[in-house]
Design a protein around this motif. Structure first.
Motif, short mmCIF file in Angstrom:
data_model
loop_
_atom_site.label_atom_id
_atom_site.label_comp_id
_atom_site.label_asym_id
_atom_site.label_seq_id
_atom_site.Cartn_x
_atom_site.Cartn_y
_atom_site.Cartn_z
N ALA A 290 -5.42 2.95 -0.72
CA ALA A 290 -5.04 2.48 0.61
C ALA A 290 -6.08 2.85 1.66
O ALA A 290 -6.26 2.14 2.65
N HIS A 302 -2.45 -9.80 -1.62
CA HIS A 302 -2.37 -8.43 -2.09
C HIS A 302 -0.92 -7.98 -2.18
O HIS A 302 -0.02 -8.59 -1.60
N TYR A 304 1.38 -4.09 -2.62
CA TYR A 304 1.35 -2.64 -2.74
C TYR A 304 1.95 -2.22 -4.08
O TYR A 304 3.10 -2.53 -4.39
N SER A 307 2.54 3.66 -2.50
CA SER A 307 2.09 3.97 -1.14
C SER A 307 0.60 4.26 -1.07
O SER A 307 0.01 4.20 0.01
N VAL A 310 -3.20 -0.34 -3.59
CA VAL A 310 -2.91 -1.73 -3.26
C VAL A 310 -3.64 -2.63 -4.25
O VAL A 310 -4.84 -2.48 -4.48
#
Length: 409
Positions: A290, A302, A304, A307, A310
């Motif tokens: 990220a 894209h 995720y 967290s 990506v």
């Protein structure tokens, strides 16, 4: 049979600790084989291998290692231990390895362990196996067990006594009750590559191969798995592959992302001439951290993954380059190759309406493969996603066909 544990440490700074570990291991019913990698030696412990012997294995004839500049000494020990340990193991001097210490001892200890076969017990008790450091530099592609020492390994106290006693019991237990190194040539082993987004399709193909009587080792193609598989191919342990997740080639091209680290994928199998069933699974995206997302993210599809990571879909010009790398490497193959192309997606989330559905990108790759691969390399287009059952059946059937033909020759 009584097992022997090799202990690698600097006796000039870890004399008391080595003596304690030696005693604890012998209480477990094992013998010890001491390898000293320190500059000054020990007055009370006579090692089986001196630091000068280690350096000599790398061609350095040093009468006294104490007189050598430290940086030169460490280089000599690192090179020497990697040469010497396989020789000592082949001679039957030990059945497992334990090392302990700080930065210098850890570097030398894990270098010794990396030179030994998978399955041989390896335990590194280290002051630096914690904090901001990652496992990569310690373990590479080997099965090295790391134990943080918590405190500095400097004297025997309540804490170090506990840690080192546990380490001695652990390595003795591994040596006595397991510790069978993986050997090549005993039976045909198939290597397979997968990752989370290709898991369903590859795992089903693996089950079909296992049902046909073959042992399959699967590798997670996220920077280390592919590299490990290539090493096993070079060693002769793996004799055929279902390399169905080439995602690491995309990471290699970008030079960053979560899955970097497995450069030159495909080359081991091509050089060895073993049967290959290959699919471009997962090559259509890069798994950026990220914190390193591209500036043009708003122009790219894209999703995720979590967290921190990506999954970013490649652009057409990028996947064309990936396809060129794949064709360039496969065209050098010395053995039979089948390339299976799933026409409805190279991973999860690529069906119509899903987050990474970009058929023009996939089609650009398909065109490169069809145009660039050698005419004798078989291409099978499958009207399915890589995770569909028909893909799995096709992959397994192709490899079984190759192996049957190989047995007839």
């Amino acid at each position: 049979m009584e097992k022997t544990i090799a202990i690698i440490a600097s006796l000039d700074t870890k004399e008391a600790e080595v003596a304690f570990v030696k005693e604890m291991i012998e209480k477990q019913g094992c013998k010890t084989f001491i390898i000293d990698v320190g500059a000054k030696g020990s007055e009370s412990i006579v090692p089986h291998i001196r630091a000068e012997d280690v350096a000599r294995a790398a061609g350095r004839e040093w009468d006294s290692i104490y007189d050598i500049p430290k940086h030169e000494m460490i280089v000599g020990l690192l090179e020497g231990i990697a040469v010497l340990m396989p020789e000592l193991y082949a001679q039957g001097n030990f059945d497992a390895v334990l090392s302990l210490g700080g930065a210098q001892n850890t570097t030398i200890g894990v270098s010794a362990m990396k030179s030994l076969p998978v399955g041989l017990p390896k335990l590194m008790v280290s002051t630096i196996a914690c904090g901001q450091r990652t496992f990569e530099s310690f373990v590479d592609t080997k099965d090295i067990t790391l134990m943080p020492s918590i405190a500095d390994i400097s004297g025997i106290n309540n804490l170090t006594r506990t840690i080192l006693s546990n380490a001695a019991a652990a390595i003795a237990g591994m040596a006595k009750h397991a510790g069978v190194p993986l050997k090549s040539g005993q039976e045909l082993i198939v290597g397979a590559t997968l990752m989370g987004v290709t898991n369903t399709g590859v795992a089903e193909a693996v089950k079909l191969m296992e049902k046909a009587g073959f042992q399959v080792i699967s590798f997670h193609s996220t920077g280390v798995g592919g590299r490990a598989m290539e090493e096993f191919i070079n060693e002769g342990t793996i004799g055929a592959v279902m390399d169905l997740s080439l995602h690491e080639i995309t990471s290699e091209m970008f030079g960053k992302g979560f899955s970097t680290g497995a450069n030159n994928r495909l080359t081991a199998a091509c050089n060895a001439g073993i049967p290959q069933v290959v699919a471009p699974g997962g090559v259509d995206f890069i798994d950026f951290y990220a914190k390193e997302l591209p500036q043009d993210l708003n122009k790219r599809k894209h999703i995720y993954h979590n967290s921190n990571i990506v999954h970013v879909k490649l652009l057409e010009q990028e996947i064309v380059r990936v396809g060129e790398i794949i064709t360039e490497r496969l065209n050098k193959s010395r053995g039979p190759v089948t390339v299976i192309i799933p026409l409805r997606g190279l991973r999860q989330n690529t069906s119509p309406g899903e987050a990474l559905y970009t058929p023009e990108v996939d089609n650009a790759l398909i065109e490169v493969l069809h145009r660039g691969l050698r005419r004798d390399i078989k291409i099978v287009d499958v009207d399915a996603n890589i995770n569909d059952e028909i893909f799995s059946k096709t992959a397994a059937a192709e490899l079984l066909r190759m192996l049957e033909q190989q047995n007839m020759e």
